[in-house]
Write a protein that holds these residues in place. Structure first.
Motif, mmCIF file in Angstrom:
data_model
loop_
_atom_site.group_PDB
_atom_site.id
_atom_site.type_symbol
_atom_site.label_atom_id
_atom_site.label_comp_id
_atom_site.label_asym_id
_atom_site.label_seq_id
_atom_site.Cartn_x
_atom_site.Cartn_y
_atom_site.Cartn_z
ATOM 1 N N TYR A 279 0.856 -1.184 0.000
ATOM 2 C CA TYR A 279 0.000 0.000 0.000
ATOM 3 C C TYR A 279 0.892 1.233 0.000
ATOM 4 O O TYR A 279 1.727 1.399 0.893
ATOM 5 C CB TYR A 279 -0.904 0.021 1.226
ATOM 6 N N ILE A 280 0.711 2.095 -0.993
ATOM 7 C CA ILE A 280 1.478 3.340 -1.092
ATOM 8 C C ILE A 280 0.502 4.502 -1.006
ATOM 9 O O ILE A 280 -0.439 4.600 -1.804
ATOM 10 C CB ILE A 280 2.244 3.427 -2.427
ATOM 11 N N THR A 281 0.721 5.374 -0.031
ATOM 12 C CA THR A 281 -0.111 6.575 0.114
ATOM 13 C C THR A 281 0.761 7.797 -0.100
ATOM 14 O O THR A 281 1.764 7.984 0.591
ATOM 15 C CB THR A 281 -0.752 6.646 1.511
ATOM 16 N N ILE A 282 0.397 8.617 -1.070
ATOM 17 C CA ILE A 282 1.094 9.885 -1.283
ATOM 18 C C ILE A 282 0.621 10.841 -0.193
ATOM 19 O O ILE A 282 -0.559 11.202 -0.134
ATOM 20 C CB ILE A 282 0.820 10.429 -2.690
ATOM 21 N N ASN A 283 1.545 11.222 0.677
ATOM 22 C CA ASN A 283 1.179 11.852 1.945
ATOM 23 C C ASN A 283 1.553 13.333 1.972
ATOM 24 O O ASN A 283 2.371 13.781 2.771
ATOM 25 C CB ASN A 283 1.858 11.099 3.095
ATOM 26 N N ARG A 284 0.919 14.090 1.076
ATOM 27 C CA ARG A 284 1.094 15.550 1.067
ATOM 28 C C ARG A 284 -0.297 16.197 1.026
ATOM 29 O O ARG A 284 -0.623 16.959 0.123
ATOM 30 C CB ARG A 284 1.932 16.000 -0.132
ATOM 31 N N GLU A 285 -1.102 15.840 2.011
ATOM 32 C CA GLU A 285 -2.518 16.218 1.981
ATOM 33 C C GLU A 285 -2.727 17.723 1.885
ATOM 34 O O GLU A 285 -3.616 18.194 1.157
ATOM 35 C CB GLU A 285 -3.227 15.661 3.215
ATOM 36 N N LYS A 286 -1.914 18.517 2.590
ATOM 37 C CA LYS A 286 -2.088 19.974 2.553
ATOM 38 C C LYS A 286 -1.813 20.540 1.166
ATOM 39 O O LYS A 286 -2.357 21.591 0.800
ATOM 40 C CB LYS A 286 -1.172 20.625 3.584
ATOM 41 N N ALA A 287 -0.963 19.855 0.395
ATOM 42 C CA ALA A 287 -0.664 20.276 -0.981
ATOM 43 C C ALA A 287 -1.500 19.485 -1.983
ATOM 44 O O ALA A 287 -1.169 19.437 -3.172
ATOM 45 C CB ALA A 287 0.820 20.091 -1.271
ATOM 46 N N LEU A 288 -2.581 18.874 -1.515
ATOM 47 C CA LEU A 288 -3.441 18.021 -2.340
ATOM 48 C C LEU A 288 -2.624 16.940 -3.041
ATOM 49 O O LEU A 288 -2.898 16.549 -4.166
ATOM 50 C CB LEU A 288 -4.226 18.858 -3.358
ATOM 51 N N ASN A 289 -1.577 16.488 -2.322
ATOM 52 C CA ASN A 289 -0.727 15.377 -2.770
ATOM 53 C C ASN A 289 -0.042 15.646 -4.105
ATOM 54 O O ASN A 289 0.241 14.714 -4.873
ATOM 55 C CB ASN A 289 -1.543 14.080 -2.832
#
Length: 259
Positions: free
Chosen positions: A16-26
């Motif tokens: 499982y890979i999650t792009i984790n830049r939620e504040k920058a909308l990933n």
């Protein structure tokens, strides 16, 4: 695997890979692309990994595009190099991986985000997601394979329409035109992707890899039939083939080891 911009973990043979830049909308910046390149290599060489699910942090965005500020002052040569490096190390590497990749599109998939999803072998989208290639609004075109993969998935006319109008479409409409495999409620997104890979995990790993290679060859070299014939023959030399046939004759479930 410790990353700054990604969360990665293996559970039940699925990476499982999650792009984790939620504040920058990933958004895909240089560092995120470097980390993605690394984790794609890891997936390919790790026997424990039988399939990969890529998603974005939060519910707003899968990946809302590339980080425009990083290349806003590039010249033509730098732009070309940016596209080439990204395509080679990440997008093409995903498409050519022997392990099936599923994009779990949990929100906006725009620009490089949609290109990332299209590089994956399959796409499952949350029904609230929106997808598009808005690059022409910046005076650019898609540079990470978007013009090619969108055409392959939805046909020339629809691809040109979506790219030249920069229109976003809903997950429901994306499913209708073949851009995504499934559109499901957000709560079911990861479980649907897992459901697909749970089926894949029951099949012969070397045959899965051969199938992916053969399908890609239909586009890459213009004569996928030759690749299919070659890969079909190679399958006969595997222990998995012998196990599959024996299980069929014995009327039992096959146990494959990727050998």
């Amino acid at each position: 695997m410790a990353y700054q911009n990604l969360i990665s973990e293996i559970k039940e043979n699925i990476l499982y890979i999650t792009i984790n830049r939620e504040k920058a909308l990933n958004a895909l910046n240089k560092d995120t692309l470097i980390e993605l390149a690394d984790v794609v290599v890891f997936a390919g060489k790790t026997d424990e990994v039988r399939g990969v699910i890529i998603t974005g942090a939060g519910e707003k965005a899968f990946v809302a595009g590339a980080d425009i500020k990083e290349f806003s002052d590039y010249n033509g040569k730098q732009g070309e190099e940016l596209a080439k490096k990204g395509q080679d190390a990440v997008f093409n590497a995903i498409e050519k991986s022997s392990k099936p990749f599923i994009a779990a599109v949990n929100g906006f998939a725009l620009g490089g985000g949609l290109e990332l999803a299209m590089a994956c072998h399959m796409r499952v989208a949350a029904d609230h997601a929106k997808l598009g290639l808005p690059e022409v609004t910046l005076g650019l075109i898609p540079g990470y394979g978007g013009t090619q993969r969108l055409t392959q998935l939805v046909g020339k006319g629809k691809a040109i329409e979506l790219i030249t109008t920069a229109s976003m479409i809903t997950a429901i409409d994306a499913k209708k035109i073949g851009l995504v495999n499934y559109a499901v409620p957000q709560a079911d997104l990861i479980s649907k992707a897992k459901e697909i890979l749970d089926l894949v995990k029951q099949r012969a790993p070397l045959a899965i890899a051969a199938a992916i290679k053969s399908v890609n060859a239909s586009i890459d070299n213009g004569n996928g039939y030759d690749t299919e014939i070659e890969e079909f023959g190679k399958c006969f030399e595997t222990a998995d083939f012998k196990e599959g046939v024996a299980a069929f004759i014995d009327k039992r479930k096959a146990v494959f080891f990727g050998k």
